[in-house]
Design a protein around this motif. Structure first.
Motif, PDB file in Angstrom:
ATOM      1  N   GLY A 155      -2.849  38.306  10.565  1.00  0.00           N
ATOM      2  CA  GLY A 155      -3.081  36.752  10.195  1.00  0.00           C
ATOM      3  C   GLY A 155      -3.367  36.598   8.460  1.00  0.00           C
ATOM      4  O   GLY A 155      -3.764  37.729   7.770  1.00  0.00           O
ATOM      5  N   ALA A 156      -2.688  35.962   7.947  1.00  0.00           N
ATOM      6  CA  ALA A 156      -2.836  35.526   6.549  1.00  0.00           C
ATOM      7  C   ALA A 156      -2.791  34.022   6.251  1.00  0.00           C
ATOM      8  O   ALA A 156      -2.445  33.102   6.701  1.00  0.00           O
ATOM      9  CB  ALA A 156      -1.261  35.910   5.836  1.00  0.00           C
ATOM     10  N   PHE A 157      -3.789  33.822   5.240  1.00  0.00           N
ATOM     11  CA  PHE A 157      -4.067  32.429   4.916  1.00  0.00           C
ATOM     12  C   PHE A 157      -4.126  32.256   3.607  1.00  0.00           C
ATOM     13  O   PHE A 157      -4.996  33.048   2.788  1.00  0.00           O
ATOM     14  CB  PHE A 157      -5.475  31.883   5.752  1.00  0.00           C
ATOM     15  N   ILE A 158      -3.855  31.206   3.053  1.00  0.00           N
ATOM     16  CA  ILE A 158      -3.683  30.895   1.670  1.00  0.00           C
ATOM     17  C   ILE A 158      -4.338  29.390   1.625  1.00  0.00           C
ATOM     18  O   ILE A 158      -3.997  28.566   2.272  1.00  0.00           O
ATOM     19  CB  ILE A 158      -2.352  30.801   1.177  1.00  0.00           C
ATOM     20  N   GLY A 159      -5.559  29.330   0.808  1.00  0.00           N
ATOM     21  CA  GLY A 159      -6.058  27.829   0.780  1.00  0.00           C
ATOM     22  C   GLY A 159      -6.318  27.414  -0.934  1.00  0.00           C
ATOM     23  O   GLY A 159      -6.429  28.373  -1.676  1.00  0.00           O
TER      24      GLY A 159
ATOM     25  N   VAL B 213      -6.178  34.506   0.793  1.00  0.00           N
ATOM     26  CA  VAL B 213      -6.104  34.330  -0.470  1.00  0.00           C
ATOM     27  C   VAL B 213      -6.818  32.816  -0.760  1.00  0.00           C
ATOM     28  O   VAL B 213      -6.142  31.866  -0.258  1.00  0.00           O
ATOM     29  CB  VAL B 213      -5.014  34.465  -1.129  1.00  0.00           C
ATOM     30  N   LEU B 214      -7.999  32.611  -1.652  1.00  0.00           N
ATOM     31  CA  LEU B 214      -8.434  31.238  -1.609  1.00  0.00           C
ATOM     32  C   LEU B 214      -8.598  30.964  -3.192  1.00  0.00           C
ATOM     33  O   LEU B 214      -9.099  31.720  -3.912  1.00  0.00           O
ATOM     34  CB  LEU B 214      -9.627  31.152  -1.101  1.00  0.00           C
ATOM     35  N   ALA B 215      -7.781  29.795  -3.568  1.00  0.00           N
ATOM     36  CA  ALA B 215      -8.074  29.325  -4.985  1.00  0.00           C
ATOM     37  C   ALA B 215      -8.992  27.914  -5.029  1.00  0.00           C
ATOM     38  O   ALA B 215      -9.352  27.548  -4.156  1.00  0.00           O
ATOM     39  CB  ALA B 215      -6.373  29.008  -5.570  1.00  0.00           C
ATOM     40  N   ASP B 216      -8.933  27.575  -6.154  1.00  0.00           N
ATOM     41  CA  ASP B 216      -9.931  26.219  -6.222  1.00  0.00           C
ATOM     42  C   ASP B 216     -11.109  26.300  -5.799  1.00  0.00           C
ATOM     43  O   ASP B 216     -11.793  27.019  -5.888  1.00  0.00           O
ATOM     44  CB  ASP B 216      -8.873  25.124  -6.050  1.00  0.00           C
ATOM     45  N   LYS B 217     -11.316  25.177  -4.932  1.00  0.00           N
ATOM     46  CA  LYS B 217     -12.666  24.987  -4.095  1.00  0.00           C
ATOM     47  C   LYS B 217     -12.360  25.345  -2.696  1.00  0.00           C
ATOM     48  O   LYS B 217     -13.374  25.032  -1.834  1.00  0.00           O
ATOM     49  CB  LYS B 217     -13.256  23.779  -4.170  1.00  0.00           C
ATOM     50  N   ALA B 218     -11.230  25.998  -2.344  1.00  0.00           N
ATOM     51  CA  ALA B 218     -10.891  26.247  -1.029  1.00  0.00           C
ATOM     52  C   ALA B 218     -11.979  27.208  -0.310  1.00  0.00           C
ATOM     53  O   ALA B 218     -12.749  28.189  -0.984  1.00  0.00           O
ATOM     54  CB  ALA B 218      -9.685  26.753  -0.744  1.00  0.00           C
ATOM     55  N   THR B 219     -12.069  27.005   0.904  1.00  0.00           N
ATOM     56  CA  THR B 219     -13.391  27.865   1.733  1.00  0.00           C
ATOM     57  C   THR B 219     -12.488  28.429   3.010  1.00  0.00           C
ATOM     58  O   THR B 219     -11.762  27.974   3.361  1.00  0.00           O
ATOM     59  CB  THR B 219     -14.335  26.766   2.365  1.00  0.00           C
TER      60      THR B 219
ATOM     61  N   ASN C 228     -10.278  42.964   7.415  1.00  0.00           N
ATOM     62  CA  ASN C 228     -10.286  41.634   6.877  1.00  0.00           C
ATOM     63  C   ASN C 228     -10.451  41.862   5.527  1.00  0.00           C
ATOM     64  O   ASN C 228     -11.106  42.378   4.984  1.00  0.00           O
ATOM     65  CB  ASN C 228     -11.127  40.687   7.316  1.00  0.00           C
ATOM     66  N   LYS C 229      -9.327  41.501   4.707  1.00  0.00           N
ATOM     67  CA  LYS C 229      -9.447  41.438   3.119  1.00  0.00           C
ATOM     68  C   LYS C 229      -9.170  40.033   2.632  1.00  0.00           C
ATOM     69  O   LYS C 229      -8.309  39.521   2.767  1.00  0.00           O
ATOM     70  CB  LYS C 229      -8.520  42.462   2.557  1.00  0.00           C
ATOM     71  N   ASN C 230     -10.046  39.866   1.762  1.00  0.00           N
ATOM     72  CA  ASN C 230      -9.892  38.569   0.858  1.00  0.00           C
ATOM     73  C   ASN C 230      -9.799  38.461  -0.596  1.00  0.00           C
ATOM     74  O   ASN C 230     -10.540  39.633  -1.202  1.00  0.00           O
ATOM     75  CB  ASN C 230     -11.002  37.618   1.255  1.00  0.00           C
ATOM     76  N   ILE C 231      -9.067  37.396  -1.145  1.00  0.00           N
ATOM     77  CA  ILE C 231      -9.163  37.540  -2.584  1.00  0.00           C
ATOM     78  C   ILE C 231      -9.638  36.189  -3.154  1.00  0.00           C
ATOM     79  O   ILE C 231      -9.073  35.173  -2.573  1.00  0.00           O
ATOM     80  CB  ILE C 231      -7.641  37.861  -3.344  1.00  0.00           C
ATOM     81  N   LEU C 232     -10.500  36.085  -3.994  1.00  0.00           N
ATOM     82  CA  LEU C 232     -10.624  34.712  -4.227  1.00  0.00           C
ATOM     83  C   LEU C 232     -10.432  34.446  -5.719  1.00  0.00           C
ATOM     84  O   LEU C 232     -10.645  35.493  -6.786  1.00  0.00           O
ATOM     85  CB  LEU C 232     -12.375  34.559  -4.319  1.00  0.00           C
ATOM     86  N   LEU C 233      -9.440  33.519  -6.046  1.00  0.00           N
ATOM     87  CA  LEU C 233      -9.006  33.348  -7.287  1.00  0.00           C
ATOM     88  C   LEU C 233      -9.696  32.644  -8.092  1.00  0.00           C
ATOM     89  O   LEU C 233      -9.496  32.413  -9.328  1.00  0.00           O
ATOM     90  CB  LEU C 233      -7.602  32.727  -7.092  1.00  0.00           C
TER      91      LEU C 233
ATOM     92  N   THR D  76     -14.097  41.580   0.293  1.00  0.00           N
ATOM     93  CA  THR D  76     -13.592  40.318  -0.637  1.00  0.00           C
ATOM     94  C   THR D  76     -13.883  40.567  -2.107  1.00  0.00           C
ATOM     95  O   THR D  76     -14.937  41.182  -2.695  1.00  0.00           O
ATOM     96  CB  THR D  76     -14.508  39.200  -0.492  1.00  0.00           C
ATOM     97  N   GLY D  77     -12.873  40.347  -2.916  1.00  0.00           N
ATOM     98  CA  GLY D  77     -12.875  40.526  -4.291  1.00  0.00           C
ATOM     99  C   GLY D  77     -12.033  39.555  -5.151  1.00  0.00           C
ATOM    100  O   GLY D  77     -11.432  38.722  -4.427  1.00  0.00           O
ATOM    101  N   GLN D  78     -11.786  39.812  -6.312  1.00  0.00           N
ATOM    102  CA  GLN D  78     -10.839  39.228  -7.033  1.00  0.00           C
ATOM    103  C   GLN D  78      -9.642  39.897  -7.112  1.00  0.00           C
ATOM    104  O   GLN D  78      -9.499  40.853  -6.854  1.00  0.00           O
ATOM    105  CB  GLN D  78     -11.701  38.930  -8.610  1.00  0.00           C
TER     106      GLN D  78
END
Lengths: 400, 248
Positions: A257-261, A289-295, A317-322, A349-351
């Motif tokens: 799975g890949a999700f972009i918010g 990958v989540l940007a702005d105020k995405a959750t 599971n790996k996540n990037i918070l922008l 989870t990282g940047q």
């Protein structure tokens, strides 16, 4: 607290499906017992609020029972668009029907779990029932498109895909269009026969304040292979629930799975793999990958039952918070009752990698483009597993 | 081409460069040597525009423009190239794809049309041969699974592709065996022209056996304390950095 589940269902029409009486009763009991939409005090909904969903004013979509035929193309198309559904002419070994036409016995294997499935059982307006005969290999992929539109629409579908023994097929599923203050509850049941192979890619990219609930239940028989790629791009609200029942020996399951918010998007992925039989493998890999105020939410659960020895289950599971305002709640879970298994799980989870960003910029690439390249690179593993050319193209357009 | 005047730079409040001055003209090769902690890599990072470093005073002009006013990417597009001491691995981003983007961003900056796929591939073939980089490495993800030597050769390959005016080689010799060192050095030598300049930052003299500098500077405690010809490097090697410290 807003309306009850019963009130919510009353806005929708009673199911168009011929479900077994016991199943319908279980759904009725379910909404009565649950009464209200679950709150964040309930574990499966801890990070996903349903207040806005409960308050939705909906008009049901009444889908015509007999499909309008589509011309032949490079895929076997099935399209749900407003109140009509269209489908291509079936080919040898392939049967396409309205799921409302199926006899009650076709739903015997179904179980119901949670309010999303209860609502679906009580209010499904139809869906597609696809059957691939044993030993049939479909050359063309099956493409199922859900084109959402309008305001305050409630779309409830229950699809069924049955793959006979040693059959092989590829499916691509789309959720697209623009829809405001709307609700979709789309359930897929995949029955994968012995030695059969199903590859499914799903792209969710509905625009507008649309609340999408997607359930996929996969029942795998001996030596079957199932691969699902779920891609969610900038949707207002998405809840994915994937549940795999590995019932016999030798199955292989891949859940990617890949999700972009961005903005206020909320994307929730729940997966549950039941390893009930020995000598099976499962490989799970979700990236966000989540940007702005995405959750975002990732909750992946693998359960290895007592007799399911020699299981190889991998989960990542790996996540990037922008941005500082974006957030993710990740919860990998393993429950093991057998003693001879190989299981791994992990979540990070990282940047964005600042060294990599500096490196790309130091080669003359703008910060925006460098960021896009890194996101694309991060997602490459998942995107690379997608077989659907249409989804590949859509993703390239999204990520470029 | 490059003029550094009385440069002071610090990181996290600690001053590393304490009044460094240096001038590099087109066609020249300069070497900066110095003990650990002298500020060699800081200088390279400041030139490339790494934001962790703060320039507290002094000036850097590059081709008569204020380098410190430029963003990281602008410096690169104007022709400053930093060969990294520790090249970054970027999974999922292919070497050629990233180079194609870089080249075309630089070309756009210069008002040139984008390179055709054919011309680009011809360039990849030609330049990868220069540093003996396997064509398959060129198409793999940036530095992923590369050996130490391959990573450094990949840096010089990128340099060859981007044709910078000023190349800054930050400890490019570190972690290289003799063969790799020779390949890297010959790549740098082949790329040398009257129009471009090279700044070699190194701890050891051995790279300078292969890349012959016009000037050797000794950096110590954030300042250039001695400048000479290539023989200075040999003298340093022989006497060690303590010699400089005692001169101080």
């Amino acid at each position: 607290m807003s309306g009850t589940l019963i009130d919510f269902c009353k806005q929708l029409e009673p199911t168009a499906l011929k479900l077994p009486a016991a199943l319908l009763q279980a759904a009725r009991d379910g909404v009565e017992f649950q009464h209200h939409f679950p709150t964040t005090r309930e574990e499966p909904w801890k990070y996903t609020r349903l207040g806005r969903v409960a308050a939705l004013k909906l008009t049901p979509v009444n889908i015509n029972q007999s499909a309008e035929r589509l011309p032949a193309s490079d895929t076997i198309d099935i399209i749900f668009e407003h109140e009509t559904w269209h489908c291509a002419e079936p080919t040898a070994g392939l049967h396409i029907d309205f799921s409302g036409d199926l006899d009650a016995s076709a739903w015997n294997a179904c179980t119901l779990q949670g309010h999303v499935q209860h609502i679906n059982a009580l209010s499904a307006q139809g869906g597609v029932a696809i059957r691939v005969d044993a030993n049939t290999t479909l050359i063309k992929p099956i493409r199922i498109i859900h084109r959402l539109q309008g305001e305050h629409t409630g779309l409830i579908l229950h699809h069924q895909l049955v793959l006979g023994n040693h059959a092989s097929a590829q499916v691509e599923v789309f959720f697209e269009g623009t829809s405001e203050d709307s609700y979709a509850n789309v359930l897929f049941d995949f029955f994968i026969g012995a030695g059969a192979n199903l590859h499914a890619d799903m792209l969710q990219q509905t625009k507008g304040t649309h609340y999408g609930f997607h359930t996929q239940r996969i029942y795998q028989q001996k030596d079957s292979t199932f691969a699902l790629q779920t891609l969610t791009a900038n949707t207002h609200f998405t809840r994915n629930e994937v549940e795999v029942f590995s019932q016999e020996e030798g199955t292989h399951t891949q859940l990617y799975g890949a999700f972009i918010g961005r903005e206020n998007n909320h994307i929730d992925n729940h997966t549950y793999v039941h390893h009930k039989a020995p000598n099976c493998t499962s490989d799970e890999n979700y990236k966000g990958v989540l940007a702005d105020k995405a959750t975002g939410v990732f909750n992946g659960k693998v359960k290895v039952y007592q007799d399911a020895q020699k299981i190889n289950a991998y989960q990542s599971n790996k996540n990037i918070l922008l941005s500082d305002s974006a957030s993710i709640n990740a919860k990998p879970e393993l429950e093991i009752y057998a003693d001879d298994v190989k299981c791994s799980h992990g979540s990070t989870t990282g940047q964005l990698d600042q060294h990599a960003l500096f490196f790309l910029r130091a080669r003359g690439i703008s910060e925006t483009k460098a960021t896009d390249m890194l996101i694309k690179g991060f997602m490459a593993e998942i995107v690379g597993a997608v077989k659907s050319i249409h989804i590949q193209e859509a993703l390239h357009a999204l990520l470029d | 081409m490059l003029k550094i005047t009385d440069l002071h730079a610090s990181i996290n409040g600690t001053e590393i460069l304490k009044g460094l001055s240096l001038e590099i003209k087109a066609g020249e090769i300069h070497a900066i040597m110095g003990p650990n902690g002298a500020g060699k890599s800081t200088l390279a990072s400041v030139l490339a525009g790494k934001e962790d470093y703060e320039v507290t005073s002094g000036a850097i002009t590059f081709e008569d423009q204020d380098l410190l006013e430029m963003s990281i990417e602008e410096r690169a597009r104007e022709g400053v190239f930093l060969a990294f001491q520790y090249p970054v691995e970027i999974p999922g981003v292919s070497n050629v794809n990233f180079l194609k983007t870089a080249i075309n961003e630089i070309r756009e900056h210069k008002g040139l049309p984008a390179l055709s796929a054919k011309d680009f591939l011809r360039l990849v073939k030609e330049k990868s041969a220069l540093v003996d980089l396997d064509a398959s490495l060129a198409s793999r993800a940036v530095n992923e699974g590369f050996s130490g030597g391959e990573k450094k050769r990949n840096e010089i390959f990128q340099m060859a592709m981007l044709e910078p005016k000023l190349a800054v080689l930050d400890e490019t010799d570190s972690g290289l065996d003799i063969d790799a060192l020779r390949i890297v050095a010959s790549g740098v030598n082949t790329l040398k022209s009257k129009e471009n300049a090279t700044l070699v930052i190194t701890h050891y003299q051995r790279l300078l056996d292969h890349i012959i500098p016009d000037f050797v500077h000794v950096l110590y405690d954030g300042k250039i304390v001695k400048t000479g010809g290539k023989e200075l490097a040999l003298e340093l090697e022989e006497k060690g950095y303590d010699w400089i410290k005692s001169v101080e």
